[in-house]
Design a protein around this motif. Structure first.
Motif, PDB file in Angstrom:
ATOM      1  N   VAL A  48     -72.788  14.663 -24.771  1.00 28.68           N
ATOM      2  CA  VAL A  48     -72.333  13.595 -24.202  1.00 28.68           C
ATOM      3  C   VAL A  48     -70.726  13.438 -24.109  1.00 28.68           C
ATOM      4  N   PHE A  49     -70.174  13.378 -22.798  1.00 30.51           N
ATOM      5  CA  PHE A  49     -68.788  13.219 -22.658  1.00 30.51           C
ATOM      6  C   PHE A  49     -68.557  11.905 -22.415  1.00 30.51           C
ATOM      7  N   SER A  50     -67.598  11.193 -23.193  1.00 30.18           N
ATOM      8  CA  SER A  50     -67.251   9.785 -23.005  1.00 30.18           C
ATOM      9  C   SER A  50     -65.833   9.413 -22.620  1.00 30.18           C
ATOM     10  N   SER A  51     -65.708   8.386 -22.022  1.00 24.25           N
ATOM     11  CA  SER A  51     -64.341   7.882 -21.714  1.00 24.25           C
ATOM     12  C   SER A  51     -63.224   7.964 -22.871  1.00 24.25           C
ATOM     13  N   ALA A  79     -64.107  12.283  -8.561  1.00 24.86           N
ATOM     14  CA  ALA A  79     -64.352  13.494  -9.331  1.00 24.86           C
ATOM     15  C   ALA A  79     -62.882  13.782 -10.159  1.00 24.86           C
ATOM     16  N   ARG A  80     -61.868  13.698  -9.819  1.00 21.50           N
ATOM     17  CA  ARG A  80     -60.797  13.739 -10.409  1.00 21.50           C
ATOM     18  C   ARG A  80     -60.492  12.563 -11.554  1.00 21.50           C
ATOM     19  N   THR A  81     -61.112  11.420 -11.135  1.00 23.58           N
ATOM     20  CA  THR A  81     -60.896  10.232 -12.229  1.00 23.58           C
ATOM     21  C   THR A  81     -61.951  10.711 -13.558  1.00 23.58           C
ATOM     22  N   VAL A  82     -62.996  11.215 -13.036  1.00 20.59           N
ATOM     23  CA  VAL A  82     -63.899  11.602 -14.226  1.00 20.59           C
ATOM     24  C   VAL A  82     -63.436  12.533 -15.072  1.00 20.59           C
ATOM     25  N   TYR A  83     -62.645  13.593 -14.463  1.00 22.20           N
ATOM     26  CA  TYR A  83     -61.793  14.593 -15.390  1.00 22.20           C
ATOM     27  C   TYR A  83     -60.700  13.914 -16.405  1.00 22.20           C
ATOM     28  N   ASP A  84     -59.911  13.017 -15.592  1.00 22.73           N
ATOM     29  CA  ASP A  84     -58.982  12.230 -16.279  1.00 22.73           C
ATOM     30  C   ASP A  84     -59.336  11.601 -17.361  1.00 22.73           C
ATOM     31  N   LEU A  85     -60.515  10.870 -17.408  1.00 24.54           N
ATOM     32  CA  LEU A  85     -61.200   9.974 -18.323  1.00 24.54           C
ATOM     33  C   LEU A  85     -61.488  10.740 -19.469  1.00 24.54           C
ATOM     34  N   ILE A  86     -61.675  11.906 -19.601  1.00 25.35           N
ATOM     35  CA  ILE A  86     -62.085  12.715 -20.717  1.00 25.35           C
ATOM     36  C   ILE A  86     -60.887  13.001 -21.623  1.00 25.35           C
ATOM     37  N   PRO A  87     -61.000  12.803 -22.906  1.00 24.33           N
ATOM     38  CA  PRO A  87     -59.994  13.069 -23.898  1.00 24.33           C
ATOM     39  C   PRO A  87     -59.490  14.525 -23.691  1.00 24.33           C
ATOM     40  N   GLY A  88     -58.211  14.680 -24.093  1.00 26.51           N
ATOM     41  CA  GLY A  88     -57.834  15.900 -23.973  1.00 26.51           C
ATOM     42  C   GLY A  88     -56.868  16.304 -25.474  1.00 26.51           C
ATOM     43  N   LEU A  89     -56.208  17.144 -25.418  1.00 22.16           N
ATOM     44  CA  LEU A  89     -55.140  17.572 -26.355  1.00 22.16           C
ATOM     45  C   LEU A  89     -54.348  16.419 -26.876  1.00 22.16           C
ATOM     46  N   GLY A  90     -53.903  15.666 -25.669  1.00 24.33           N
ATOM     47  CA  GLY A  90     -52.954  14.449 -26.138  1.00 24.33           C
ATOM     48  C   GLY A  90     -53.721  13.571 -26.800  1.00 24.33           C
ATOM     49  N   GLU A  91     -54.946  13.535 -26.973  1.00 23.22           N
ATOM     50  CA  GLU A  91     -55.777  12.540 -28.026  1.00 23.22           C
ATOM     51  C   GLU A  91     -56.457  13.426 -29.189  1.00 23.22           C
ATOM     52  N   PHE A  92     -55.940  14.802 -29.374  1.00 22.81           N
ATOM     53  CA  PHE A  92     -56.268  15.715 -30.625  1.00 22.81           C
ATOM     54  C   PHE A  92     -57.703  16.028 -30.371  1.00 22.81           C
ATOM     55  N   SER A  93     -58.108  16.213 -29.183  1.00 22.20           N
ATOM     56  CA  SER A  93     -59.605  16.323 -28.842  1.00 22.20           C
ATOM     57  C   SER A  93     -59.612  17.873 -27.875  1.00 22.20           C
ATOM     58  N   ASP A  95     -62.178  18.189 -25.794  1.00 21.51           N
ATOM     59  CA  ASP A  95     -63.154  18.049 -24.782  1.00 21.51           C
ATOM     60  C   ASP A  95     -62.802  18.145 -23.613  1.00 21.51           C
ATOM     61  N   LYS A  96     -61.728  18.294 -23.000  1.00 18.95           N
ATOM     62  CA  LYS A  96     -61.507  18.630 -21.670  1.00 18.95           C
ATOM     63  C   LYS A  96     -61.613  20.275 -21.671  1.00 18.95           C
ATOM     64  N   PHE A  97     -61.545  20.840 -22.584  1.00 19.12           N
ATOM     65  CA  PHE A  97     -62.095  22.648 -22.502  1.00 19.12           C
ATOM     66  C   PHE A  97     -63.353  22.503 -22.525  1.00 19.12           C
TER      67      PHE A  97
END
Length: 131
Positions: A48-51, A79-93, A95-97
């Motif tokens: 499950v991918f959460s915001s 669709a872009r908003t869904v991707y943008d809400l997923i945590p990435g490297l900036g949040e030490f995650s 999940d985007k990958f």
């Protein structure tokens, strides 16, 4: 991304599958199209991918090569908003990958080719889920 296990799943009105999922100390519920009922027996693992802003807002579910979205990405902006809400490297995650890999795996499992755009691939998966 959190890993859940399907505790129970039952069909509601021959159109939707009500799925109860559990994690260590946490339980969530989701509604999926009825065509996914056969691949959701008890014990199935669901990623499950959460915001990144609200852990209670589930954006996408991945199970058995299938990918379903909590927020229906019916247009490029959503669709872009869904991707943008997923945590990435900036949040030490990572999940985007992991999300990008899940999109590619879902396309491959369905025998479809990537459009070359992650956003368009998300919309393509959503269209296939609605059929």
């Amino acid at each position: 991304m959190e890993k859940y296990t399907v505790q129970s799943a039952f069909v509601v009105a021959d159109q939707m599958v009500h799925v109860n999922m559990v994690n260590t100390g946490r339980k969530i519920e989701a509604l999926f199209p009825a065509k996914f009922a056969p691949v959701l027996p008890a014990g199935t693992r669901v990623d499950v991918f959460s915001s990144k802003y609200d852990q209670d807002l589930q954006l996408a579910y991945v199970f058995g090569g299938n990918m379903l979205f909590g927020l229906s990405p019916d247009g490029i902006l959503r669709a872009r908003t869904v991707y943008d809400l997923i945590p990435g490297l900036g949040e030490f995650s990572f999940d985007k990958f992991r999300f990008c890999r899940a999109v590619q795996n879902s396309l491959h499992r369905r025998g479809m080719k990537s459009t070359g755009s992650l956003v368009r691939d998300i919309m393509l998966i959503q269209r296939q889920n609605q059929k």
